[in-house]
Design a protein around this motif. Structure first.
Motif, PDB file in Angstrom:
ATOM      1  N   GLN A 100     -25.018  36.443  38.961  1.00 20.93           N
ATOM      2  CA  GLN A 100     -24.609  37.163  40.160  1.00 20.93           C
ATOM      3  C   GLN A 100     -24.317  38.616  39.808  1.00 20.93           C
ATOM      4  N   GLU A 101     -24.664  39.518  40.729  1.00 17.38           N
ATOM      5  CA  GLU A 101     -24.460  40.944  40.509  1.00 17.38           C
ATOM      6  C   GLU A 101     -23.485  41.501  41.532  1.00 17.38           C
ATOM      7  N   GLY A 102     -22.579  42.371  41.063  1.00 13.97           N
ATOM      8  CA  GLY A 102     -21.630  43.011  41.966  1.00 13.97           C
ATOM      9  C   GLY A 102     -20.236  42.444  41.840  1.00 13.97           C
ATOM     10  N   GLU A 103     -19.311  43.113  42.498  1.00 13.61           N
ATOM     11  CA  GLU A 103     -17.905  42.716  42.458  1.00 13.61           C
ATOM     12  C   GLU A 103     -17.670  41.583  43.454  1.00 13.61           C
ATOM     13  N   PRO A 104     -17.094  40.472  43.004  1.00  9.65           N
ATOM     14  CA  PRO A 104     -16.866  39.366  43.939  1.00  9.65           C
ATOM     15  C   PRO A 104     -15.750  39.662  44.934  1.00  9.65           C
ATOM     16  N   THR A 105     -15.907  39.130  46.134  1.00 13.13           N
ATOM     17  CA  THR A 105     -14.829  39.094  47.122  1.00 13.13           C
ATOM     18  C   THR A 105     -14.592  37.628  47.469  1.00 13.13           C
ATOM     19  N   TYR A 106     -13.493  37.367  48.175  1.00 15.35           N
ATOM     20  CA  TYR A 106     -13.075  35.978  48.340  1.00 15.35           C
ATOM     21  C   TYR A 106     -12.785  35.654  49.802  1.00 15.35           C
ATOM     22  N   ALA A 107     -13.004  34.380  50.129  1.00 14.80           N
ATOM     23  CA  ALA A 107     -12.835  33.879  51.495  1.00 14.80           C
ATOM     24  C   ALA A 107     -11.937  32.644  51.459  1.00 14.80           C
ATOM     25  N   PRO A 108     -10.628  32.848  51.336  1.00 15.18           N
ATOM     26  CA  PRO A 108      -9.730  31.688  51.247  1.00 15.18           C
ATOM     27  C   PRO A 108      -9.691  30.883  52.535  1.00 15.18           C
ATOM     28  N   LYS A 109      -9.278  29.645  52.418  1.00 13.63           N
ATOM     29  CA  LYS A 109      -9.145  28.758  53.573  1.00 13.63           C
ATOM     30  C   LYS A 109      -8.223  29.381  54.615  1.00 13.63           C
ATOM     31  N   ILE A 110      -8.544  29.173  55.893  1.00 14.29           N
ATOM     32  CA  ILE A 110      -7.731  29.694  56.986  1.00 14.29           C
ATOM     33  C   ILE A 110      -6.421  28.912  57.061  1.00 14.29           C
ATOM     34  N   SER A 111      -5.305  29.602  57.012  1.00 16.80           N
ATOM     35  CA  SER A 111      -4.008  28.932  57.117  1.00 16.80           C
ATOM     36  C   SER A 111      -3.591  28.835  58.583  1.00 16.80           C
ATOM     37  N   ASN A 112      -2.704  27.898  58.868  1.00 15.52           N
ATOM     38  CA  ASN A 112      -2.214  27.732  60.240  1.00 15.52           C
ATOM     39  C   ASN A 112      -1.535  29.000  60.751  1.00 15.52           C
ATOM     40  N   GLU A 113      -0.845  29.700  59.864  1.00 16.79           N
ATOM     41  CA  GLU A 113      -0.118  30.904  60.263  1.00 16.79           C
ATOM     42  C   GLU A 113      -1.063  32.017  60.724  1.00 16.79           C
ATOM     43  N   GLU A 114      -2.273  32.015  60.219  1.00 12.61           N
ATOM     44  CA  GLU A 114      -3.237  33.061  60.556  1.00 12.61           C
ATOM     45  C   GLU A 114      -3.840  32.899  61.945  1.00 12.61           C
ATOM     46  N   THR A 115      -3.741  31.721  62.529  1.00 14.32           N
ATOM     47  CA  THR A 115      -4.478  31.434  63.762  1.00 14.32           C
ATOM     48  C   THR A 115      -3.764  31.936  65.015  1.00 14.32           C
ATOM     49  N   ARG A 116      -2.537  32.424  64.895  1.00 14.37           N
ATOM     50  CA  ARG A 116      -1.806  32.934  66.062  1.00 14.37           C
ATOM     51  C   ARG A 116      -2.150  34.405  66.298  1.00 14.37           C
ATOM     52  N   VAL A 117      -2.477  34.744  67.519  1.00 14.61           N
ATOM     53  CA  VAL A 117      -2.873  36.111  67.870  1.00 14.61           C
ATOM     54  C   VAL A 117      -1.658  37.037  67.859  1.00 14.61           C
ATOM     55  N   ASP A 118      -1.838  38.191  67.254  1.00 19.04           N
ATOM     56  CA  ASP A 118      -0.843  39.261  67.287  1.00 19.04           C
ATOM     57  C   ASP A 118      -1.394  40.348  68.205  1.00 19.04           C
ATOM     58  N   TRP A 119      -0.821  40.475  69.389  1.00 20.48           N
ATOM     59  CA  TRP A 119      -1.359  41.388  70.397  1.00 20.48           C
ATOM     60  C   TRP A 119      -1.129  42.850  70.058  1.00 20.48           C
ATOM     61  N   ARG A 120      -0.399  43.119  68.980  1.00 23.53           N
ATOM     62  CA  ARG A 120      -0.242  44.502  68.528  1.00 23.53           C
ATOM     63  C   ARG A 120      -1.504  44.999  67.820  1.00 23.53           C
ATOM     64  N   ARG A 121      -2.376  44.104  67.457  1.00 24.25           N
ATOM     65  CA  ARG A 121      -3.620  44.488  66.792  1.00 24.25           C
ATOM     66  C   ARG A 121      -4.658  44.951  67.809  1.00 24.25           C
ATOM     67  N   GLY A 122      -5.710  45.594  67.301  1.00 19.88           N
ATOM     68  CA  GLY A 122      -6.738  46.125  68.184  1.00 19.88           C
ATOM     69  C   GLY A 122      -7.595  45.038  68.805  1.00 19.88           C
TER      70      GLY A 122
END
Length: 306
Positions: free
Chosen positions: A189-211
């Motif tokens: 593989q070539e290039g710098e790796p990035t990561y995609a961790p499992k979605i946590s329950n805490e992440e699924t709630r919408v924060d309406w302050r975001r765009g």
């Protein structure tokens, strides 16, 4: 060529169905045992087992892939495809097949290594992703690449539609490999790796302050499951489909509700709006945003999204 499959999840099930549709069904499939799931905690077979049952494929439950592979084929295995399965594969199983243990990962490695590459690609606003066929090593998603194919991400794509497209692309790549396996030379593989961790329950709630665009990407990444959610007047609501509104009424704050035509809208942190096209109240089936709105007593300044 003697090859088999170790798989469990929904991406794996769609990939196997794609193989069958292309006339290249696996001779046998290993999957995990059933696990308690749902509100009643009843034992539920894996997505792969359910799929194989409908397709008439041989499926074997296993808690020890090495022992199961040795029982099924001994040492005459050419390739083992390990796809969408949370088993951690180590030696000696890694080297047991002549061509190794192979994985189809729905990203362009080394980008988005990990458990949730499809969701993270959508969440991060990618316009392109793909599939990588590579040989497994003990380090996560780090093995040498045999083949990569790119795939555009359409604006209308969500987790469900993009998973189906990438699973079919994976099936096509598998057939191409099986027809001429020695034509593909593994390269690092070539290039710098990035990561995609499992979605946590805490992440699924919408924060309406975001765009609005960030929230829309979140909605697409989590639809149809597990679903981005918020609460209004203390009641939980999943947002399954949405669009951005560039003309929001003045004087409103993030989280304030408003109505656009016959559809519910919510003000976001950048003063753009999110129009709720499809929603799912807690304990109910998905429904159009317009139908949900018509069932409310009020949707005005006394309501609040949190």
């Amino acid at each position: 060529m003697n090859w088999g499959v170790l798989s469990a999840g929904p991406f794996g099930a769609l990939w196997i169905k794609g193989l069958v549709d292309l006339g290249m069904p696996p001779e046998w499939v290993l999957t995990k045992p059933p696990r308690p799931a749902g509100r009643g905690y009843r034992e539920r077979p894996t997505d792969v087992e359910a799929c194989c049952s409908t397709l008439g494929l041989t499926v074997v439950r296993t808690s020890s892939p090495l022992e199961s592979v040795q029982t099924l084929v001994g040492h005459g295995l050419d390739a083992l495809f390990v796809v969408d399965c949370s088993f951690f594969i180590r030696e000696p199983l890694l080297s047991l097949p002549k061509l190794g243990c192979l994985n189809l990962h729905p990203s362009l490695l080394p980008l988005l290594r990990g458990a949730a590459p499809i969701q993270r690609a959508l969440w991060m606003g990618f316009t392109e992703t793909g599939v990588t066929l590579f040989r497994l090593v003990e380090e996560m998603d780090a093995g040498p690449v045999l083949m990569q194919r790119r795939s555009p991400i359409d604006e209308s794509d969500d987790m469900g539609t993009l998973m189906a497209k990438l699973a079919m692309l994976s099936a096509e790549m598998t057939v191409e490999f099986l027809r001429s396996p020695h034509s593909f030379i593994p390269v690092p593989q070539e290039g710098e790796p990035t990561y995609a961790p499992k979605i946590s329950n805490e992440e699924t709630r919408v924060d309406w302050r975001r765009g609005a665009f960030e929230i829309l990407c979140m909605v697409r990444a989590l639809s149809p499951r597990p679903g981005a959610w918020s609460t209004i007047n203390g009641k939980r609501l999943k947002i399954l489909k949405a669009s951005i509104d560039h003309q929001v009424p003045r004087g409103l704050e993030p989280g304030d509700p408003y109505v656009k035509g016959k559809l519910p809208g919510v003000v976001c942190g950048d003063q753009l709006g999110l129009i709720l096209l499809e929603v799912q109240p807690d304990g109910k089936r998905p429904m159009p945003g317009e139908s949900w709105l018509s069932g409310l007593r009020s949707y005005d300044a006394d309501c609040r999204w949190e």
